[in-house]
Motif scaffolding. Sequence first.
Motif, short mmCIF file in Angstrom:
data_model
loop_
_atom_site.label_atom_id
_atom_site.label_comp_id
_atom_site.label_asym_id
_atom_site.label_seq_id
_atom_site.Cartn_x
_atom_site.Cartn_y
_atom_site.Cartn_z
N ARG A 56 0.91 -1.19 0.06
CA ARG A 56 -0.04 0.07 -0.13
C ARG A 56 0.69 1.23 0.06
O ARG A 56 0.25 2.30 -0.79
CB ARG A 56 -1.18 0.10 1.19
N THR A 57 1.87 0.96 0.60
CA THR A 57 2.94 2.26 0.53
C THR A 57 3.50 2.50 -0.77
O THR A 57 3.75 3.85 -1.11
CB THR A 57 3.96 2.21 1.94
N ALA A 58 3.84 1.42 -1.29
CA ALA A 58 4.60 1.65 -2.81
C ALA A 58 3.71 1.83 -3.69
O ALA A 58 4.27 2.54 -4.86
CB ALA A 58 5.61 0.36 -2.92
N HIS A 59 2.65 1.25 -3.57
CA HIS A 59 1.77 1.34 -4.87
C HIS A 59 0.25 1.83 -4.17
O HIS A 59 -0.77 0.59 -4.24
CB HIS A 59 1.70 -0.01 -5.59
N MET A 65 -6.31 -4.34 -2.50
CA MET A 65 -5.92 -5.83 -2.71
C MET A 65 -5.60 -6.34 -1.08
O MET A 65 -5.01 -5.45 -0.35
CB MET A 65 -4.79 -6.09 -3.51
N LEU A 66 -5.66 -7.63 -0.92
CA LEU A 66 -5.20 -8.24 0.18
C LEU A 66 -4.59 -9.47 -0.15
O LEU A 66 -4.79 -10.16 -1.23
CB LEU A 66 -6.39 -8.58 0.98
N ARG A 88 9.83 -7.86 0.38
CA ARG A 88 10.02 -7.40 -1.11
C ARG A 88 8.91 -7.57 -2.05
O ARG A 88 8.24 -8.77 -1.89
CB ARG A 88 11.27 -8.59 -1.35
N ILE A 89 8.50 -6.36 -2.84
CA ILE A 89 7.63 -6.84 -3.86
C ILE A 89 8.39 -7.54 -5.04
O ILE A 89 9.36 -6.83 -5.49
CB ILE A 89 7.06 -5.37 -3.89
N GLY A 93 0.50 -6.01 -10.47
CA GLY A 93 -0.40 -6.06 -11.67
C GLY A 93 -1.98 -5.65 -11.34
O GLY A 93 -1.95 -5.54 -9.93
N ARG A 94 -2.81 -5.39 -12.06
CA ARG A 94 -3.89 -5.11 -11.80
C ARG A 94 -4.76 -5.99 -11.30
O ARG A 94 -5.58 -5.88 -10.30
CB ARG A 94 -4.74 -4.55 -13.14
#
Length: 283
Positions: A56-59, A65-66, A88-89, A93-94
């Motif tokens: 959530r912070t990065a995107h 999303m969960l 690590r992300i 994607g959508r």
Amino acid sequence: MDDAPFSRVCAVTELEVGTEFARYGGVIDPVWTIGKKLHGGTMVAASAAAATARLRTAHPGLAEMLPIAASTDFLGAPDPGEVEYRVRIRKTGRQICSVDTDLVQGGRTMVHSAFTFGHLDDAKPAYRRAAVTDMPPEPPADALGYEPDSTMGRLVHVSQGASVAIDPGWARFLSGEQGEPRLRLWIRPRAADGRDLDVAAYFAMMAGDMSPPVPMNMGRFGWAPTVQLTTYLRRRPAPGWLRVIATAQEIGERMFDEDQLVLDSTGAVVAQTRQLALIPLSR
């Protein structure tokens, strides 16, 4: 009574964002233990909270999303107290995102979880298998609560942070008998934990690891370390009790499998787990 103990498990603080991973700090209190060691499902849920915070912070656009799936390896047995999460992300994607989380204590990775993020089901299912269970939505009068002075309450300290009861009709080991490798129980979060929609979802993930090892019904007692745990989160739970039904496909000499199905008060499937664990050495 403390009405938000699980919220503190899921509360993580960003420590550092590096080029390879982001570091988060957290605390898992002694309440969330089985015996002296941290409860596996709680560590999965806490790791999921850290992964969600990072995504959530990065995107921010993916905030709805969960973690709908988790594959967890238990590499060590951490102690209650302060822990660190290294997140690590891997992919965004959508529809689907991939995020890895290491739970670290004393500089060592104790638990590794690979999370798949997506959108939860929020509509009536097109199909639901009829008569999944005749289990009542709330513990009946003969259910055995995990009171602090009870057999289960003295071992499962998680019951100090949630309401838990087990079905004695299935838990034959409690009366010194043997039966099929199956168990079922009820668990309900504290008031504030249930009101927080994200915490309630993480709680449902945790609930998928709440059953005692099913080989106990066959007289196989002792520590049954989990080798690998897969967790699915299907939808947000409705308020109230969760029902947990645990079954096995095969009990071997070295290992066994255990499936746990988590239903909410409406009968909807909110979480599912499957784990491979080692057979207790004592008999």
